[in-house]
Design a protein around this motif. Structure first.
Motif, PDB file in Angstrom:
ATOM      1  N   THR A 187      36.174  67.657 -12.564  1.00  0.00           N
ATOM      2  CA  THR A 187      37.541  67.430 -12.080  1.00  0.00           C
ATOM      3  C   THR A 187      37.575  67.387 -10.559  1.00  0.00           C
ATOM      4  O   THR A 187      38.244  66.524  -9.973  1.00  0.00           O
ATOM      5  CB  THR A 187      38.480  68.543 -12.600  1.00  0.00           C
ATOM      6  N   VAL A 200      36.109  63.980  -9.498  1.00  0.00           N
ATOM      7  CA  VAL A 200      36.976  62.837  -9.804  1.00  0.00           C
ATOM      8  C   VAL A 200      38.175  62.793  -8.860  1.00  0.00           C
ATOM      9  O   VAL A 200      38.636  61.717  -8.477  1.00  0.00           O
ATOM     10  CB  VAL A 200      37.424  62.886 -11.283  1.00  0.00           C
ATOM     11  N   THR A 201      38.654  63.953  -8.460  1.00  0.00           N
ATOM     12  CA  THR A 201      39.815  63.995  -7.557  1.00  0.00           C
ATOM     13  C   THR A 201      39.403  63.989  -6.087  1.00  0.00           C
ATOM     14  O   THR A 201      40.205  64.286  -5.211  1.00  0.00           O
ATOM     15  CB  THR A 201      40.677  65.240  -7.839  1.00  0.00           C
ATOM     16  N   ASP A 202      38.142  63.657  -5.819  1.00  0.00           N
ATOM     17  CA  ASP A 202      37.602  63.533  -4.459  1.00  0.00           C
ATOM     18  C   ASP A 202      37.717  64.810  -3.631  1.00  0.00           C
ATOM     19  O   ASP A 202      37.884  64.765  -2.415  1.00  0.00           O
ATOM     20  CB  ASP A 202      38.271  62.374  -3.708  1.00  0.00           C
ATOM     21  N   GLN A 203      37.589  65.955  -4.276  1.00  0.00           N
ATOM     22  CA  GLN A 203      37.625  67.218  -3.540  1.00  0.00           C
ATOM     23  C   GLN A 203      36.233  67.677  -3.129  1.00  0.00           C
ATOM     24  O   GLN A 203      36.096  68.526  -2.249  1.00  0.00           O
ATOM     25  CB  GLN A 203      38.319  68.295  -4.375  1.00  0.00           C
TER      26      GLN A 203
END
Length: 84
Positions: A51, A54-57
């Motif tokens: 996650t 995917v959320t570019d964190q």
């Protein structure tokens, strides 16, 4: 005389052996439950990591590094479970 020896020596030893056997069984059972818990926890961490990626964190390099660590831990947990 032999009956007295059995009562004074044999029964306490047999009782102590039984207690030790019970403790060993309980410890093995707890270890098996712990490895199953660890496996599900590792899978949960992998989902969280995915996650974050995917959320570019986190970067792809960070994702790969942490994923490799988690996969290694998962293999170790499964290996200890298979040995049991």
């Amino acid at each position: 005389m032999f009956i007295l020896d059995d009562l004074l020596i044999g029964l306490p030893v047999k009782g102590f052996t039984g207690i030790l056997r019970t403790l060993a069984n309980m410890a093995e059972e707890e270890l098996n439950n712990e490895s199953q818990f660890n496996e599900s926890k590792i899978k949960e961490e992998m989902l969280m990591l995915q996650t974050l990626f995917v959320t570019d964190q986190i970067s792809e390099e960070e994702y790969q590094r942490r994923e490799d660590q988690l996969l290694e831990r998962l293999n170790l947990a499964r290996g200890s479970e298979a040995e049991s």
